[in-house]
Design a protein around this motif. Sequence first.
Motif, PDB file in Angstrom:
ATOM      1  N   UNK A   1      -9.365  15.310  -5.300  1.00 42.69           N
ATOM      2  CA  UNK A   1      -8.370  14.772  -4.375  1.00 42.69           C
ATOM      3  C   UNK A   1      -9.065  13.994  -3.254  1.00 42.69           C
ATOM      4  N   UNK A   2      -8.573  12.788  -2.990  1.00 42.36           N
ATOM      5  CA  UNK A   2      -9.072  11.959  -1.883  1.00 42.36           C
ATOM      6  C   UNK A   2      -7.896  11.699  -0.948  1.00 42.36           C
ATOM      7  N   UNK A   3      -7.990  12.240   0.272  1.00 39.78           N
ATOM      8  CA  UNK A   3      -6.864  12.200   1.219  1.00 39.78           C
ATOM      9  C   UNK A   3      -7.284  11.416   2.459  1.00 39.78           C
ATOM     10  N   UNK A   4      -6.497  10.404   2.786  1.00 39.36           N
ATOM     11  CA  UNK A   4      -6.719   9.681   4.049  1.00 39.36           C
ATOM     12  C   UNK A   4      -5.558   9.967   4.990  1.00 39.36           C
ATOM     13  N   UNK A   5      -5.760   9.656   6.263  1.00 43.72           N
ATOM     14  CA  UNK A   5      -4.732   9.906   7.284  1.00 43.72           C
ATOM     15  C   UNK A   5      -4.327   8.591   7.937  1.00 43.72           C
ATOM     16  N   UNK A   6      -4.053   7.622   7.059  1.00 42.88           N
ATOM     17  CA  UNK A   6      -3.728   6.294   7.545  1.00 42.88           C
ATOM     18  C   UNK A   6      -2.239   6.013   7.573  1.00 42.88           C
ATOM     19  N   UNK A   7      -1.902   4.756   7.231  1.00 41.20           N
ATOM     20  CA  UNK A   7      -0.518   4.304   7.397  1.00 41.20           C
ATOM     21  C   UNK A   7       0.411   4.795   6.289  1.00 41.20           C
ATOM     22  N   UNK A   8      -0.148   5.230   5.157  1.00 47.51           N
ATOM     23  CA  UNK A   8       0.688   5.700   4.058  1.00 47.51           C
ATOM     24  C   UNK A   8       1.361   4.550   3.308  1.00 47.51           C
ATOM     25  N   UNK A   9       2.100   4.911   2.274  1.00 45.42           N
ATOM     26  CA  UNK A   9       2.770   3.923   1.417  1.00 45.42           C
ATOM     27  C   UNK A   9       4.273   4.176   1.472  1.00 45.42           C
ATOM     28  N   UNK A  10       5.039   3.110   1.588  1.00 44.33           N
ATOM     29  CA  UNK A  10       6.490   3.274   1.677  1.00 44.33           C
ATOM     30  C   UNK A  10       7.055   3.777   0.351  1.00 44.33           C
ATOM     31  N   UNK A  11       8.180   4.439   0.402  1.00 42.84           N
ATOM     32  CA  UNK A  11       8.821   4.984  -0.802  1.00 42.84           C
ATOM     33  C   UNK A  11       9.200   3.877  -1.774  1.00 42.84           C
ATOM     34  N   UNK A  12       9.526   2.700  -1.271  1.00 42.97           N
ATOM     35  CA  UNK A  12       9.903   1.588  -2.150  1.00 42.97           C
ATOM     36  C   UNK A  12       8.708   1.035  -2.914  1.00 42.97           C
ATOM     37  N   UNK A  13       7.542   1.078  -2.272  1.00 43.42           N
ATOM     38  CA  UNK A  13       6.341   0.534  -2.920  1.00 43.42           C
ATOM     39  C   UNK A  13       5.676   1.520  -3.863  1.00 43.42           C
ATOM     40  N   UNK A  14       5.846   2.806  -3.635  1.00 46.95           N
ATOM     41  CA  UNK A  14       5.089   3.834  -4.363  1.00 46.95           C
ATOM     42  C   UNK A  14       5.219   3.730  -5.892  1.00 46.95           C
ATOM     43  N   UNK A  15       6.420   3.475  -6.448  1.00 46.59           N
ATOM     44  CA  UNK A  15       6.506   3.405  -7.917  1.00 46.59           C
ATOM     45  C   UNK A  15       5.762   2.220  -8.531  1.00 46.59           C
ATOM     46  N   UNK A  16       5.403   1.225  -7.724  1.00 46.70           N
ATOM     47  CA  UNK A  16       4.822  -0.007  -8.275  1.00 46.70           C
ATOM     48  C   UNK A  16       3.349  -0.195  -7.936  1.00 46.70           C
ATOM     49  N   UNK A  17       2.715   0.815  -7.342  1.00 40.90           N
ATOM     50  CA  UNK A  17       1.345   0.622  -6.845  1.00 40.90           C
ATOM     51  C   UNK A  17       0.334   0.378  -7.959  1.00 40.90           C
ATOM     52  N   UNK A  18       0.648   0.779  -9.212  1.00 38.32           N
ATOM     53  CA  UNK A  18      -0.283   0.558 -10.325  1.00 38.32           C
ATOM     54  C   UNK A  18       0.004  -0.738 -11.085  1.00 38.32           C
ATOM     55  N   UNK A  19       0.980  -1.526 -10.608  1.00 40.92           N
ATOM     56  CA  UNK A  19       1.300  -2.785 -11.283  1.00 40.92           C
ATOM     57  C   UNK A  19       0.217  -3.828 -11.018  1.00 40.92           C
ATOM     58  N   UNK A  20       0.063  -4.721 -11.961  1.00 42.93           N
ATOM     59  CA  UNK A  20      -0.942  -5.775 -11.870  1.00 42.93           C
ATOM     60  C   UNK A  20      -0.640  -6.707 -10.689  1.00 42.93           C
ATOM     61  N   UNK A  21      -1.559  -6.748  -9.697  1.00 43.59           N
ATOM     62  CA  UNK A  21      -1.430  -7.665  -8.572  1.00 43.59           C
ATOM     63  C   UNK A  21      -0.474  -7.237  -7.484  1.00 43.59           C
TER      64      UNK A  21
END
Length: 544
Positions: A468-488
């Motif tokens: 597990x790699x955990x950062x304490x930054x800005x995080x990812x919005x719920x709308x973006x989370x499902x698409x984070x592995x998409x190309x580009x």
Amino acid sequence: MAKIFIVEDNPDIIHSTTQELNKWQHDVITVNNWQNVANEILATNPDLVLFDITLPTFDGFYWIQEVRKHSQVPIIVISAAEIDTNVMHAVAAGANDYIMKPFAMTVLLAKIQALLRRNKQTTDAEEIMWDHNSFNPLTNILTNGNGTAQLTPTEGAMLQVLLSHRNKTVSKEQLLQWLWQGGKYLNENTLNVNISRSRTKGNAFTQNVVSAIDWWKTMNKHYFKLFWRSILLPTIGYLFLLSLIGLLVILYNLPTVFWGDVIRFSLPFFIVWLIGSGAIKYYRLRHLNVSQLDKFTPTNMTEGKPVELLQDEQAKNIDTIRQLQATQHEQLDHLELFTHEIKNYLTSLNAAAENSPIVASTEVKKNIHQANYYLNLLLNDERLAINNHDYDFQWIDIANLINNILQQNSAVFIHKQLIPELTGLDGIKVLTDRKWLHFCIEQLLSNAIKYSVPNSTINISWEMNSLRIVDHGCGISMNDLPRIFDNGFTGKNGHRTTAATGMGLYLVKKVTEHLNFKVSISSVQSKGTTAILSFLPDNIRSSN
């Protein structure tokens, strides 16, 4: 191979150069009369001339001009004279290339090979033939009687060099030298990628040939099966007719010789009709190709089934071509993206050097680190595209691997004042490919660094068969989370920073699909992100 004329007055250079050229089966001719150099060259009609500048009578520039009045033979000037002025004079006189003394023989051979190759392409552009194959150096098309393969310009240049030295061992160093002299500027890593890609295309090309042979075997099998079915009904009808005639002969007490005559005269015509109709059908099918398929109308069941098989094969080939084209376009897009990012950091570094005679080491390290990061992305993307499955599974010490990655990225941690906190990593070993696991962890850690708040921590821990790699930054919005592995896909965070390309997580996902671990990411906006690499229990060893 080639006829090379050496215009040189130093016997030691002539001897060593001749020996090396003879190894590559080149014929060497030297000067007999220093008063008649140009005429000797024109009389022997060589493929290439090596010219020294300082000669017993007139200098090399004079003789080059004399030769150029009557011939466009490729010329390489070899001289120990000052390079700047003599290059200009040599080119003005009509030379094609220049090399300084002392020179490495591999460099000279590379220049000779490149010049011979370019001259051959511009003069006759003949295809290179071997066995049942041919290669066109202008179009870079590799052809076999059963198919073709389109090579890239670099792959074509590599193949042309190797074919011109058939039955000889060519080292990577020699191949690189020849490619550089031919205008293909590669390093060893890029050469390895091109070699692997060429092998992949060669294997696919061979598979296409085998596939074509198998298809014809299948088509012939169906043809003969359907052919026998098509002649069965006429044969039964013919035999029934003969039986009926025989019955009439018996009922009406006709001479049996009448029935025999009917068989004797009709049977040859029937056999000729069967052979002729079968031959016509077979000829039509054997001469059917893809370009005629839309215009071809089966006249019977014998032709219908093979045409159906050919249509299916055509549809598969069209799908394969579309997939290859899509993959190629995707790779070109990736190449353009990564190249753009690398150039940005190199331009930044160059601008800093132009603005000040002294550039801070931190600035240099930062830009080199980022350029190297995108270069690694580019090379790994190419390796994944080749899909050669060069995996080396071994037991990897997680703590050791993590520490190596942290040390490699120490400058970035220090610059952003981030502190890694390691928990539960000691004694954990996983079975997988070291190179690709290193790549995945580095990408996930890079994202954690990128979006972490300065003066914060990044937690790296081993829990429940997962890294597990955990950062304490800005995080990812719920709308973006499902698409984070998409190309580009970059998302809102990517739009806030120009450092995002949307390729890191895409490539990590692509790697894990081929290996024995999985990646997942969870996040809470404004609180941080957790990246998890999960391993199967059978692939984990723990000494705790």
